[in-house]
Design a protein around this motif. Sequence first.
Motif: not given
Length: 176
Positions: A97-119
């Motif tokens: 959902l995070t990878a799909l809902w981030v707007r196209p210009g900011d899409v490269l931030t999603a793979p950075v945010a998910v491990p932080i969220a896991f922790a």
Amino acid sequence: MEQHRTRPPNDGRRRGNAPHAHLPPQARRRTPGPEAGRGAGQSRPAPGAGLPGPRLTGLGGGLFCVASMFLLGCLDQLLLGGSLPVYGLLFLPVCVLTALWVRPGDVLTAPVAVPIAFAAGLLVVADGREGMLGRLMGLATGLATQAGWLYGGTLAAGVIVLVRRVRWVRSRRRPH
């Protein structure tokens, strides 16, 4: 010393543009007719087709992911006593959902945010009952034992992001 303009002022109508082209789309609407809200000749979209999801900024996507995982970790701790496999399983849809809902210009931030969220969510679920040091040891153990879920979710987000980014770049290069 006075500086003179090198370009004419932009207050006149440009050649080839519609008379109201400088207005935003809301102001360019036609008078409401039998099909209010839609232009003439436009058909009604099929139910369920083309429904846009939320468009989050990079920061908003990160906050959504961290808050979701923290709340899911609290829920897992409350209902299941901190089951790490269940927490890892809940992590996967949040990544997608995070990878799909981030707007196209900011899409490269999603793979950075998910491990932080896991922790962040793992802080709640991890075993650690002897103070701060025990909580950190539980976090390290949880990260080590649940690395498969962490890598899987990050990989899923990364693949979705790469596909979206490639499509976005190609659509911007295409002449209109």
